[in-house]
Design a protein around this motif. Sequence first.
Motif, PDB file in Angstrom:
ATOM      1  N   SER A 150       2.223  -6.746   2.206  1.00 52.46           N
ATOM      2  CA  SER A 150       1.991  -7.605   3.111  1.00 52.46           C
ATOM      3  C   SER A 150       0.813  -7.563   3.708  1.00 52.46           C
ATOM      4  CB  SER A 150       3.109  -7.417   4.300  1.00 52.46           C
ATOM      5  OG  SER A 150       2.772  -6.201   5.041  1.00 52.46           O
ATOM      6  N   PRO A 151       0.080  -8.391   4.394  1.00 51.29           N
ATOM      7  CA  PRO A 151      -1.430  -8.292   4.740  1.00 51.29           C
ATOM      8  C   PRO A 151      -1.719  -7.086   5.718  1.00 51.29           C
ATOM      9  CG  PRO A 151      -0.531 -10.750   4.964  1.00 51.29           C
ATOM     10  CD  PRO A 151       0.571  -9.776   4.685  1.00 51.29           C
ATOM     11  N   GLU A 152      -0.703  -6.737   6.325  1.00 55.83           N
ATOM     12  CA  GLU A 152      -0.887  -5.458   7.363  1.00 55.83           C
ATOM     13  C   GLU A 152      -1.332  -4.322   6.598  1.00 55.83           C
ATOM     14  OE1 GLU A 152       1.883  -7.567   7.803  1.00 55.83           O
ATOM     15  OE2 GLU A 152       0.664  -8.847   9.212  1.00 55.83           O
ATOM     16  N   VAL A 153      -2.214  -3.415   6.780  1.00 60.97           N
ATOM     17  CA  VAL A 153      -2.703  -2.317   6.115  1.00 60.97           C
ATOM     18  C   VAL A 153      -2.725  -1.422   7.353  1.00 60.97           C
ATOM     19  CG1 VAL A 153      -3.984  -1.207   4.577  1.00 60.97           C
ATOM     20  CG2 VAL A 153      -3.570  -3.640   4.378  1.00 60.97           C
ATOM     21  N   PRO A 154      -1.580  -0.887   8.025  1.00 61.75           N
ATOM     22  CA  PRO A 154      -1.687   0.146   9.105  1.00 61.75           C
ATOM     23  C   PRO A 154      -2.530   1.553   8.912  1.00 61.75           C
ATOM     24  CG  PRO A 154       0.595  -0.087   8.557  1.00 61.75           C
ATOM     25  CD  PRO A 154      -0.310  -0.990   7.533  1.00 61.75           C
ATOM     26  N   GLY A 155      -3.228   1.779   9.625  1.00 64.98           N
ATOM     27  CA  GLY A 155      -3.862   2.921   9.583  1.00 64.98           C
ATOM     28  C   GLY A 155      -5.068   3.194   8.679  1.00 64.98           C
ATOM     29  N   TRP A 156      -5.495   1.994   7.755  1.00 62.51           N
ATOM     30  CA  TRP A 156      -6.437   2.425   6.761  1.00 62.51           C
ATOM     31  C   TRP A 156      -7.570   2.307   7.715  1.00 62.51           C
ATOM     32  CZ3 TRP A 156      -6.605   3.076   1.907  1.00 62.51           C
ATOM     33  CH2 TRP A 156      -7.808   2.739   1.336  1.00 62.51           C
ATOM     34  N   GLN A 157      -8.450   3.563   7.220  1.00 63.17           N
ATOM     35  CA  GLN A 157      -9.866   3.511   7.736  1.00 63.17           C
ATOM     36  C   GLN A 157     -10.970   3.945   7.068  1.00 63.17           C
ATOM     37  OE1 GLN A 157      -9.177   7.040  10.388  1.00 63.17           O
ATOM     38  NE2 GLN A 157      -7.847   6.198  11.869  1.00 63.17           N
ATOM     39  N   HIS A 158     -10.887   3.722   5.327  1.00 61.47           N
ATOM     40  CA  HIS A 158     -11.768   3.855   4.636  1.00 61.47           C
ATOM     41  C   HIS A 158     -12.555   2.633   4.079  1.00 61.47           C
ATOM     42  CE1 HIS A 158      -9.878   7.808   3.941  1.00 61.47           C
ATOM     43  NE2 HIS A 158      -8.681   7.487   3.900  1.00 61.47           N
ATOM     44  N   PHE A 159     -13.643   2.315   4.909  1.00 55.04           N
ATOM     45  CA  PHE A 159     -14.584   1.347   4.589  1.00 55.04           C
ATOM     46  C   PHE A 159     -16.036   1.682   4.091  1.00 55.04           C
ATOM     47  CE2 PHE A 159     -11.395  -0.336   7.680  1.00 55.04           C
ATOM     48  CZ  PHE A 159     -10.837  -1.479   6.968  1.00 55.04           C
ATOM     49  N   PRO A 160     -16.439   0.824   3.254  1.00 55.39           N
ATOM     50  CA  PRO A 160     -15.946  -0.138   2.465  1.00 55.39           C
ATOM     51  C   PRO A 160     -14.722   0.011   1.627  1.00 55.39           C
ATOM     52  CG  PRO A 160     -17.983   0.228   1.564  1.00 55.39           C
ATOM     53  CD  PRO A 160     -17.812   1.267   2.648  1.00 55.39           C
ATOM     54  N   ALA A 161     -13.914  -1.174   1.508  1.00 55.70           N
ATOM     55  CA  ALA A 161     -12.774  -1.099   0.642  1.00 55.70           C
ATOM     56  C   ALA A 161     -12.653  -2.025  -0.352  1.00 55.70           C
ATOM     57  CB  ALA A 161     -11.484  -1.006   1.606  1.00 55.70           C
ATOM     58  N   ILE A 162     -12.266  -1.939  -1.473  1.00 50.68           N
ATOM     59  CA  ILE A 162     -12.149  -2.886  -2.580  1.00 50.68           C
ATOM     60  C   ILE A 162     -10.475  -3.388  -2.425  1.00 50.68           C
ATOM     61  CG2 ILE A 162     -12.253  -1.381  -4.273  1.00 50.68           C
ATOM     62  CD1 ILE A 162     -13.549  -3.744  -5.953  1.00 50.68           C
ATOM     63  N   VAL A 163     -10.297  -4.625  -2.533  1.00 49.17           N
ATOM     64  CA  VAL A 163      -8.808  -5.208  -2.798  1.00 49.17           C
ATOM     65  C   VAL A 163      -8.569  -5.574  -4.032  1.00 49.17           C
ATOM     66  CG1 VAL A 163      -6.976  -6.534  -1.622  1.00 49.17           C
ATOM     67  CG2 VAL A 163      -8.872  -5.599  -0.008  1.00 49.17           C
ATOM     68  N   LYS A 164      -7.758  -5.054  -4.659  1.00 48.81           N
ATOM     69  CA  LYS A 164      -7.262  -5.764  -6.170  1.00 48.81           C
ATOM     70  C   LYS A 164      -5.773  -5.980  -6.346  1.00 48.81           C
ATOM     71  CE  LYS A 164     -10.357  -2.088  -7.778  1.00 48.81           C
ATOM     72  NZ  LYS A 164     -10.470  -0.847  -8.723  1.00 48.81           N
ATOM     73  N   PRO A 165      -5.530  -7.174  -7.225  1.00 48.92           N
ATOM     74  CA  PRO A 165      -4.128  -7.084  -7.738  1.00 48.92           C
ATOM     75  C   PRO A 165      -3.823  -5.749  -8.281  1.00 48.92           C
ATOM     76  CG  PRO A 165      -5.479  -9.122  -8.383  1.00 48.92           C
ATOM     77  CD  PRO A 165      -6.425  -7.985  -8.024  1.00 48.92           C
ATOM     78  N   ALA A 166      -2.591  -5.359  -7.999  1.00 48.66           N
ATOM     79  CA  ALA A 166      -2.138  -4.099  -8.485  1.00 48.66           C
ATOM     80  C   ALA A 166      -1.876  -4.056 -10.232  1.00 48.66           C
ATOM     81  CB  ALA A 166      -0.911  -3.606  -7.536  1.00 48.66           C
ATOM     82  N   SER A 167      -1.465  -5.020 -10.530  1.00 46.04           N
ATOM     83  CA  SER A 167      -1.060  -5.239 -11.985  1.00 46.04           C
ATOM     84  C   SER A 167      -1.712  -6.171 -12.800  1.00 46.04           C
ATOM     85  CB  SER A 167       0.539  -5.376 -11.898  1.00 46.04           C
ATOM     86  OG  SER A 167       1.103  -4.174 -11.270  1.00 46.04           O
TER      87      SER A 167
END
Length: 350
Positions: free
Chosen positions: A134-151
């Motif tokens: 889901s779009p929520e990523v609670p607690g994520w603090q590592h920026f910059p970040a990269i978002v990828k399709p997982a498979s």
Amino acid sequence: MPEPRVLILFNEPVLPPDHPDRGAEDDVLYSVKIVGESLKAVGITSVSFGVTDDLAALLARLKVPDFDVVFNLYEGTADRSVTEVYLTGVLEWLGLSYTGCPSFTLSVARNKPFSKRLFQAAGIHTAEFVEVVSPEVPGWQHFPAIVKPASEDASIGIEQAAVVNTAEELSARVRFVLDHYGPPVMVERYIPGREIQVSLIDLTGTGHPAVLPFAEIAFKEQENAARWPIYTYTAKWHEESDEYKHAPVVIGVTTPPDVADRLRDVAVRVYHLLGARDYARVDTRVTPAGEVYVLEMNPNPAITSVMIDEGLPETGSTYDRFIGTLVRNAAARRVKATGSRRVRDTRHET
């Protein structure tokens, strides 16, 4: 002993010629041509068959007894890339000999979050990550970040907008990937530094691969261009694009000796950890401080890759001999497997 007869399997293109993702499909067609020519050069006959979503047609073709080894160039259809794994499962079920990584390896390597958990358990450096649905990523603090399709593979879903700097950008990008590629989505800490790819090939059939000269995606700095140095789909496949022109692949790059040793060591460890066979490629980032982070392993890299073609002379081989060796090693695996089954059957009967 006569040379093995070969059936080249590949994914029949399904995208229209003007589709932005058609480049990956055309690359497979090019590989079919080159592999066929190399097999002919070393005295091995081959025929080819384009695989579609019609499983009945595939099974019917595999029942024709005009081949001894399948040369697997199948990368999954563009609309169902996971079938890359399914095909090898079918070949294994039918007891057919084929080149390249087995279904287990393809399945594990395609699942980026799972393979990264294996890296972590083995003490292999990889970036912090989280898998979300889901779009929520609670607690994520590592920026910059990269978002990828997982498979997905082939840089599908990777573009400049994949790198985010804030929680708001992160949520929006995750939502985009979910909408376009489906769950799950992997969020990963962006690792700055050199992107070095390590190709491995097994010319002996013993399971001990040779490490080819390193290749680097040598991102060029650009004036007035706020662009992340990442290997996007555009940079990989769209030759007319500015991103492609500013992300050349350079073969035989050097690193400090200690970094080179760690790159070779970690590549071989990943190869064995994920159960690779015949050939594979390990993608890494080397930070300015010399830390080596594994991004992922590609268990089915392009067989016509410049990394393989230009790296082979370092092993004393040629491209044609390499292709022939893959076929002969696959044929030898079948002979060993058939022999071991006969032994088990005899023991059972007694």
